[in-house]
Design a protein around this motif. Sequence first.
Motif, PDB file in Angstrom:
ATOM      1  N   ARG A 152      -7.319  33.741 -14.190  1.00 36.35           N
ATOM      2  CA  ARG A 152      -6.221  34.559 -14.733  1.00 36.35           C
ATOM      3  C   ARG A 152      -5.014  34.524 -13.802  1.00 36.35           C
ATOM      4  O   ARG A 152      -3.868  34.388 -14.243  1.00 36.35           O
ATOM      5  CB  ARG A 152      -6.677  36.003 -14.927  1.00 36.35           C
ATOM      6  CG  ARG A 152      -7.578  36.202 -16.102  1.00 36.35           C
ATOM      7  CD  ARG A 152      -7.894  37.677 -16.282  1.00 36.35           C
ATOM      8  NE  ARG A 152      -9.048  37.832 -17.145  1.00 36.35           N
ATOM      9  CZ  ARG A 152      -9.944  38.789 -17.048  1.00 36.35           C
ATOM     10  NH1 ARG A 152      -9.828  39.702 -16.105  1.00 36.35           N
ATOM     11  NH2 ARG A 152     -10.954  38.854 -17.879  1.00 36.35           N
ATOM     12  N   ASN A 199      -3.380  31.156 -14.109  1.00 35.93           N
ATOM     13  CA  ASN A 199      -2.625  31.062 -15.366  1.00 35.93           C
ATOM     14  C   ASN A 199      -1.339  31.869 -15.309  1.00 35.93           C
ATOM     15  O   ASN A 199      -0.283  31.421 -15.776  1.00 35.93           O
ATOM     16  CB  ASN A 199      -3.482  31.525 -16.543  1.00 35.93           C
ATOM     17  CG  ASN A 199      -4.541  30.509 -16.914  1.00 35.93           C
ATOM     18  OD1 ASN A 199      -4.421  29.340 -16.596  1.00 35.93           O
ATOM     19  ND2 ASN A 199      -5.600  30.972 -17.573  1.00 35.93           N
ATOM     20  N   ASN A 200      -1.418  33.070 -14.737  1.00 34.27           N
ATOM     21  CA  ASN A 200      -0.218  33.902 -14.613  1.00 34.27           C
ATOM     22  C   ASN A 200       0.811  33.253 -13.700  1.00 34.27           C
ATOM     23  O   ASN A 200       2.013  33.305 -13.972  1.00 34.27           O
ATOM     24  CB  ASN A 200      -0.583  35.292 -14.105  1.00 34.27           C
ATOM     25  CG  ASN A 200      -1.286  36.123 -15.152  1.00 34.27           C
ATOM     26  OD1 ASN A 200      -1.206  35.833 -16.337  1.00 34.27           O
ATOM     27  ND2 ASN A 200      -1.992  37.156 -14.720  1.00 34.27           N
ATOM     28  N   LEU A 239       1.188  30.046 -13.189  1.00 33.58           N
ATOM     29  CA  LEU A 239       1.742  28.917 -13.928  1.00 33.58           C
ATOM     30  C   LEU A 239       2.768  29.392 -14.962  1.00 33.58           C
ATOM     31  O   LEU A 239       3.859  28.806 -15.085  1.00 33.58           O
ATOM     32  CB  LEU A 239       0.629  28.132 -14.614  1.00 33.58           C
ATOM     33  CG  LEU A 239       1.047  26.884 -15.382  1.00 33.58           C
ATOM     34  CD1 LEU A 239       1.683  25.869 -14.444  1.00 33.58           C
ATOM     35  CD2 LEU A 239      -0.146  26.289 -16.091  1.00 33.58           C
ATOM     36  N   GLN A 240       2.451  30.459 -15.672  1.00 32.09           N
ATOM     37  CA  GLN A 240       3.394  31.011 -16.651  1.00 32.09           C
ATOM     38  C   GLN A 240       4.663  31.490 -15.964  1.00 32.09           C
ATOM     39  O   GLN A 240       5.770  31.288 -16.464  1.00 32.09           O
ATOM     40  CB  GLN A 240       2.746  32.162 -17.416  1.00 32.09           C
ATOM     41  CG  GLN A 240       1.737  31.733 -18.438  1.00 32.09           C
ATOM     42  CD  GLN A 240       1.101  32.927 -19.145  1.00 32.09           C
ATOM     43  OE1 GLN A 240       1.355  34.077 -18.806  1.00 32.09           O
ATOM     44  NE2 GLN A 240       0.260  32.638 -20.135  1.00 32.09           N
ATOM     45  N   TRP A 241       4.500  32.108 -14.811  1.00 31.10           N
ATOM     46  CA  TRP A 241       5.672  32.604 -14.072  1.00 31.10           C
ATOM     47  C   TRP A 241       6.556  31.437 -13.655  1.00 31.10           C
ATOM     48  O   TRP A 241       7.783  31.514 -13.769  1.00 31.10           O
ATOM     49  CB  TRP A 241       5.217  33.404 -12.849  1.00 31.10           C
ATOM     50  CG  TRP A 241       6.362  33.956 -12.069  1.00 31.10           C
ATOM     51  CD1 TRP A 241       7.076  35.069 -12.342  1.00 31.10           C
ATOM     52  CD2 TRP A 241       6.947  33.386 -10.889  1.00 31.10           C
ATOM     53  NE1 TRP A 241       8.069  35.243 -11.402  1.00 31.10           N
ATOM     54  CE2 TRP A 241       8.001  34.220 -10.506  1.00 31.10           C
ATOM     55  CE3 TRP A 241       6.654  32.259 -10.125  1.00 31.10           C
ATOM     56  CZ2 TRP A 241       8.772  33.955  -9.386  1.00 31.10           C
ATOM     57  CZ3 TRP A 241       7.447  32.006  -9.014  1.00 31.10           C
ATOM     58  CH2 TRP A 241       8.486  32.843  -8.655  1.00 31.10           C
ATOM     59  N   GLN A 242       5.948  30.368 -13.170  1.00 31.58           N
ATOM     60  CA  GLN A 242       6.730  29.196 -12.772  1.00 31.58           C
ATOM     61  C   GLN A 242       7.473  28.599 -13.962  1.00 31.58           C
ATOM     62  O   GLN A 242       8.642  28.220 -13.846  1.00 31.58           O
ATOM     63  CB  GLN A 242       5.827  28.141 -12.141  1.00 31.58           C
ATOM     64  CG  GLN A 242       5.328  28.504 -10.768  1.00 31.58           C
ATOM     65  CD  GLN A 242       4.338  27.479 -10.220  1.00 31.58           C
ATOM     66  OE1 GLN A 242       3.890  26.593 -10.949  1.00 31.58           O
ATOM     67  NE2 GLN A 242       4.004  27.606  -8.943  1.00 31.58           N
ATOM     68  N   GLN A 243       6.817  28.532 -15.102  1.00 29.21           N
ATOM     69  CA  GLN A 243       7.466  27.995 -16.291  1.00 29.21           C
ATOM     70  C   GLN A 243       8.615  28.890 -16.746  1.00 29.21           C
ATOM     71  O   GLN A 243       9.680  28.405 -17.143  1.00 29.21           O
ATOM     72  CB  GLN A 243       6.447  27.825 -17.425  1.00 29.21           C
ATOM     73  CG  GLN A 243       5.459  26.712 -17.177  1.00 29.21           C
ATOM     74  CD  GLN A 243       4.355  26.674 -18.225  1.00 29.21           C
ATOM     75  OE1 GLN A 243       4.167  27.615 -18.986  1.00 29.21           O
ATOM     76  NE2 GLN A 243       3.615  25.571 -18.253  1.00 29.21           N
ATOM     77  N   GLN A 244       8.410  30.204 -16.667  1.00 31.16           N
ATOM     78  CA  GLN A 244       9.479  31.128 -17.049  1.00 31.16           C
ATOM     79  C   GLN A 244      10.661  31.012 -16.092  1.00 31.16           C
ATOM     80  O   GLN A 244      11.821  31.089 -16.513  1.00 31.16           O
ATOM     81  CB  GLN A 244       8.953  32.559 -17.072  1.00 31.16           C
ATOM     82  CG  GLN A 244       8.060  32.857 -18.244  1.00 31.16           C
ATOM     83  CD  GLN A 244       7.466  34.256 -18.192  1.00 31.16           C
ATOM     84  OE1 GLN A 244       7.549  34.939 -17.174  1.00 31.16           O
ATOM     85  NE2 GLN A 244       6.848  34.677 -19.274  1.00 31.16           N
ATOM     86  N   GLN A 245      10.372  30.813 -14.802  1.00 34.72           N
ATOM     87  CA  GLN A 245      11.457  30.661 -13.832  1.00 34.72           C
ATOM     88  C   GLN A 245      12.248  29.382 -14.087  1.00 34.72           C
ATOM     89  O   GLN A 245      13.475  29.374 -13.994  1.00 34.72           O
ATOM     90  CB  GLN A 245      10.891  30.663 -12.398  1.00 34.72           C
ATOM     91  CG  GLN A 245      10.363  32.006 -11.955  1.00 34.72           C
ATOM     92  CD  GLN A 245      11.422  33.081 -11.994  1.00 34.72           C
ATOM     93  OE1 GLN A 245      12.531  32.899 -11.531  1.00 34.72           O
ATOM     94  NE2 GLN A 245      11.079  34.228 -12.564  1.00 34.72           N
ATOM     95  N   LYS A 246      11.547  28.298 -14.422  1.00 32.61           N
ATOM     96  CA  LYS A 246      12.242  27.048 -14.745  1.00 32.61           C
ATOM     97  C   LYS A 246      13.098  27.213 -15.990  1.00 32.61           C
ATOM     98  O   LYS A 246      14.232  26.732 -16.045  1.00 32.61           O
ATOM     99  CB  LYS A 246      11.234  25.921 -14.946  1.00 32.61           C
ATOM    100  CG  LYS A 246      10.615  25.418 -13.669  1.00 32.61           C
ATOM    101  CD  LYS A 246       9.630  24.293 -13.950  1.00 32.61           C
ATOM    102  CE  LYS A 246       8.950  23.832 -12.676  1.00 32.61           C
ATOM    103  NZ  LYS A 246       7.958  22.762 -12.944  1.00 32.61           N
TER     104      LYS A 246
END
Length: 83
Positions: free
Chosen positions: A13, A16-17, A19-26
């Motif tokens: 978890r 995954n969180n 990874l999601q944070w990195q994608q949102q930052q990009k």
Amino acid sequence: MLIANLIKKQQQRVANNALQWQQQQKLLQAEKWLLKQRSLQFLGSTPGLVLSFAAGALMQMRHNSIVKTVRSTLGFSWLRQFL
């Protein structure tokens, strides 16, 4: 065994969180760049230049008594109706 499984699930978890944070930052960085480019494009256009010139002219006249009077009577009267 149960604790090891719970720890493994929790680590997944967290991964995954992250990874999601990195994608949102990009995505946020890309949107910010796009907004900057659109702003620069607008400021270089005719309406942007007119708006910039008008704002600059008004800023130089902000201490003029006539401008202060107009701004105080017209500028905030419409805002008071909504509040």
